[in-house]
Design a protein around this motif. Structure first.
Motif, PDB file in Angstrom:
ATOM      1  N   UNK A   1      35.545  40.159  35.917  1.00 29.13           N
ATOM      2  CA  UNK A   1      34.821  40.951  34.937  1.00 29.13           C
ATOM      3  C   UNK A   1      34.715  42.419  35.329  1.00 29.13           C
ATOM      4  N   UNK A   2      34.118  43.233  34.471  1.00 25.83           N
ATOM      5  CA  UNK A   2      34.027  44.684  34.712  1.00 25.83           C
ATOM      6  C   UNK A   2      33.288  45.054  35.992  1.00 25.83           C
ATOM      7  N   UNK A   3      32.221  44.340  36.336  1.00 24.55           N
ATOM      8  CA  UNK A   3      31.453  44.706  37.522  1.00 24.55           C
ATOM      9  C   UNK A   3      32.275  44.552  38.792  1.00 24.55           C
ATOM     10  N   UNK A   4      32.986  43.436  38.918  1.00 25.24           N
ATOM     11  CA  UNK A   4      33.849  43.245  40.091  1.00 25.24           C
ATOM     12  C   UNK A   4      34.959  44.288  40.139  1.00 25.24           C
ATOM     13  N   UNK A   5      35.517  44.628  38.981  1.00 23.30           N
ATOM     14  CA  UNK A   5      36.574  45.650  38.929  1.00 23.30           C
ATOM     15  C   UNK A   5      36.054  47.001  39.416  1.00 23.30           C
ATOM     16  N   UNK A   6      34.853  47.380  38.972  1.00 20.74           N
ATOM     17  CA  UNK A   6      34.271  48.672  39.360  1.00 20.74           C
ATOM     18  C   UNK A   6      33.974  48.707  40.865  1.00 20.74           C
ATOM     19  N   UNK A   7      33.399  47.619  41.379  1.00 23.39           N
ATOM     20  CA  UNK A   7      33.038  47.583  42.798  1.00 23.39           C
ATOM     21  C   UNK A   7      34.274  47.614  43.692  1.00 23.39           C
ATOM     22  N   UNK A   8      35.355  46.919  43.283  1.00 22.76           N
ATOM     23  CA  UNK A   8      36.598  46.956  44.052  1.00 22.76           C
ATOM     24  C   UNK A   8      37.255  48.338  43.984  1.00 22.76           C
ATOM     25  N   UNK A   9      37.231  48.941  42.804  1.00 23.50           N
ATOM     26  CA  UNK A   9      37.860  50.252  42.611  1.00 23.50           C
ATOM     27  C   UNK A   9      37.156  51.343  43.412  1.00 23.50           C
ATOM     28  N   UNK A  10      35.815  51.259  43.505  1.00 20.12           N
ATOM     29  CA  UNK A  10      35.048  52.262  44.256  1.00 20.12           C
ATOM     30  C   UNK A  10      34.985  51.958  45.746  1.00 20.12           C
ATOM     31  N   UNK A  11      35.463  50.776  46.148  1.00 20.45           N
ATOM     32  CA  UNK A  11      35.434  50.416  47.557  1.00 20.45           C
ATOM     33  C   UNK A  11      34.096  49.905  48.048  1.00 20.45           C
ATOM     34  N   UNK A  12      33.166  49.644  47.155  1.00 21.48           N
ATOM     35  CA  UNK A  12      31.853  49.138  47.554  1.00 21.48           C
ATOM     36  C   UNK A  12      31.884  47.652  47.878  1.00 21.48           C
ATOM     37  N   UNK A  13      32.998  46.994  47.524  1.00 23.54           N
ATOM     38  CA  UNK A  13      33.115  45.551  47.759  1.00 23.54           C
ATOM     39  C   UNK A  13      34.545  45.244  48.165  1.00 23.54           C
ATOM     40  N   UNK A  14      34.697  44.348  49.142  1.00 25.95           N
ATOM     41  CA  UNK A  14      36.037  44.052  49.661  1.00 25.95           C
ATOM     42  C   UNK A  14      36.734  42.948  48.877  1.00 25.95           C
ATOM     43  N   UNK A  15      35.980  42.044  48.309  1.00 27.38           N
ATOM     44  CA  UNK A  15      36.577  40.940  47.539  1.00 27.38           C
ATOM     45  C   UNK A  15      35.715  40.624  46.329  1.00 27.38           C
ATOM     46  N   UNK A  16      36.304  39.885  45.396  1.00 27.69           N
ATOM     47  CA  UNK A  16      35.594  39.524  44.164  1.00 27.69           C
ATOM     48  C   UNK A  16      34.519  38.474  44.455  1.00 27.69           C
ATOM     49  N   UNK A  17      33.420  38.571  43.704  1.00 21.07           N
ATOM     50  CA  UNK A  17      32.275  37.683  43.936  1.00 21.07           C
ATOM     51  C   UNK A  17      31.743  37.154  42.604  1.00 21.07           C
ATOM     52  N   UNK A  18      31.303  35.901  42.604  1.00 19.32           N
ATOM     53  CA  UNK A  18      30.678  35.310  41.419  1.00 19.32           C
ATOM     54  C   UNK A  18      29.167  35.546  41.538  1.00 19.32           C
ATOM     55  N   UNK A  19      28.703  36.619  40.915  1.00 21.58           N
ATOM     56  CA  UNK A  19      27.312  37.052  41.091  1.00 21.58           C
ATOM     57  C   UNK A  19      26.309  36.018  40.582  1.00 21.58           C
ATOM     58  N   UNK A  20      26.634  35.343  39.495  1.00 22.44           N
ATOM     59  CA  UNK A  20      25.678  34.408  38.896  1.00 22.44           C
ATOM     60  C   UNK A  20      25.490  33.145  39.733  1.00 22.44           C
ATOM     61  N   UNK A  21      26.296  32.967  40.783  1.00 23.88           N
ATOM     62  CA  UNK A  21      26.107  31.820  41.669  1.00 23.88           C
ATOM     63  C   UNK A  21      25.178  32.152  42.839  1.00 23.88           C
ATOM     64  N   UNK A  22      24.708  33.405  42.897  1.00 24.05           N
ATOM     65  CA  UNK A  22      23.838  33.843  43.984  1.00 24.05           C
ATOM     66  C   UNK A  22      22.375  33.635  43.577  1.00 24.05           C
ATOM     67  N   UNK A  23      21.638  32.706  44.220  1.00 29.14           N
ATOM     68  CA  UNK A  23      20.231  32.457  43.829  1.00 29.14           C
ATOM     69  C   UNK A  23      19.334  33.681  43.974  1.00 29.14           C
ATOM     70  N   UNK A  24      19.654  34.572  44.937  1.00 30.62           N
ATOM     71  CA  UNK A  24      18.827  35.760  45.156  1.00 30.62           C
ATOM     72  C   UNK A  24      19.019  36.807  44.057  1.00 30.62           C
TER      73      UNK A  24
END
Length: 319
Positions: free
Chosen positions: A156-179
């Motif tokens: 999705x767009x959020x993972x694309x933005x985070x990868x493009x800006x270098x804030x994240x190294x790999x894609x993540x399924x955010x909705x699976x994170x209980x926190x």
């Protein structure tokens, strides 16, 4: 000395009769307004008042085949069982946590946004911004859930933005994170309702006497001090009334949003989801009616208490 109302009163007509006659004339005069209100009044009567006798289910061993009157009385059995449910402690805690965060974050947000919008002098730009802020309100909550699933998806767009800006190294399924579940509830609620909620506060701000701002300006007060010492104290009664309504829903939560975002990885329960799963899915009608009864009773007490505090502080309340 007779008052004007007494002089106009027909001979032999009592004050009560004159009052009823006056009210009837007012209703006839505003008949089209009452006609527009009638659908809302009917809906409130059907879903909020005509259903009240159904609370008797909380005090009976309810059987759908025997009905309200054929089912035997159970006393306070199900009221006690509500507090014995294994998931109830966490559900009450989650409901309170979400509601308190909503009051601390979501409640002041439209007030601050209304203060900012009020300072815009370009009317065309102001209307454009207001339109953009109001639009999410007209989406259903299930549509918001669908947008969230698409936005937070692995590709999705959020993972694309985070990868493009270098804030994240790999894609993540955010909705699976209980926190991330509760912060996500707050973010989506803010996005959808904050703009629409500014309408009431903007209307209140527009009624502030301009001479108060002029006097504050002559005293050397800037825009921030004018907002703190003029605008906020003037609209305080409106803020308190809205806070009363908010606190009245302290033990309620956004069922559609919370249930829609639950998944195999995140199963955060609140009172409304427990009522649905126990009452609708498992048929424990008496138990969930008792839970709803307790929830409504607490909401009533909170509303009465907050209204009393508001009356003492600002001389204004909902009654």
């Amino acid at each position: 000395m007779k008052t004007i109302a007494e002089k106009k009163r027909p001979l032999g007509q009592s004050a009560a009769g004159a009052g009823r006659h006056w009210r009837w004339r007012q209703i006839k005069q505003d008949k089209y307004t009452y006609l527009l209100l009638s659908p809302a009044i009917v809906i409130v009567l059907i879903f909020s008042y005509f259903t009240l006798p159904g609370l008797i289910v909380a005090f009976k061993d309810y059987d759908v085949f025997k009905g309200f009157f054929g089912s035997p009385w159970a006393g306070l059995k199900y009221i006690r069982e509500v507090f014995e449910l294994p998931m109830m402690t966490s559900a009450i805690g989650n409901t309170l946590l979400i509601s308190v965060l909503m009051i601390l974050i979501s409640f002041p947000a439209p007030i601050l946004l209304a203060l900012l919008l009020n300072e815009l002098r370009q009317q065309l730009f102001k209307r454009f911004v207001q339109t953009l802020l109001y639009l999410p309100h007209f989406l259903s909550w299930i549509s918001v859930v669908g947008i969230a699933y698409a936005f937070y998806a692995v590709y999705g767009p959020l993972n694309d933005i985070l990868l493009w800006t270098g804030l994240q190294a790999k894609r993540e399924l955010f909705l699976s994170n209980p926190h991330f579940f509760i912060p996500n509830i707050l973010l989506l609620s803010l996005w959808k309702e904050t703009g629409w909620s500014t309408i009431i506060f903007l209307a209140a701000i527009s009624s502030v006497d301009p001479q108060l701002y002029e006097a504050a300006h002559l005293d050397g007060a800037g825009k921030l001090k004018q907002a703190i010492h003029v605008t906020l104290p003037t609209i305080l009664p409106v803020i308190m009334i809205m806070l009363i309504f908010q606190l009245g829903h302290l033990f309620q939560s956004n069922f559609e949003l919370i249930y829609g975002l639950q998944n195999p990885y995140v199963n955060t329960e609140v009172i409304s989801t427990v009522i649905y799963k126990q009452g609708i899915q498992q048929g424990a009608y008496a138990l969930t009616t008792a839970l709803g009864f307790i929830e409504g009773l607490v909401a009533l007490l909170l509303t009465i208490g907050t209204n009393a505090v508001s009356k003492r502080l600002t001389d204004s309340g909902i009654w």
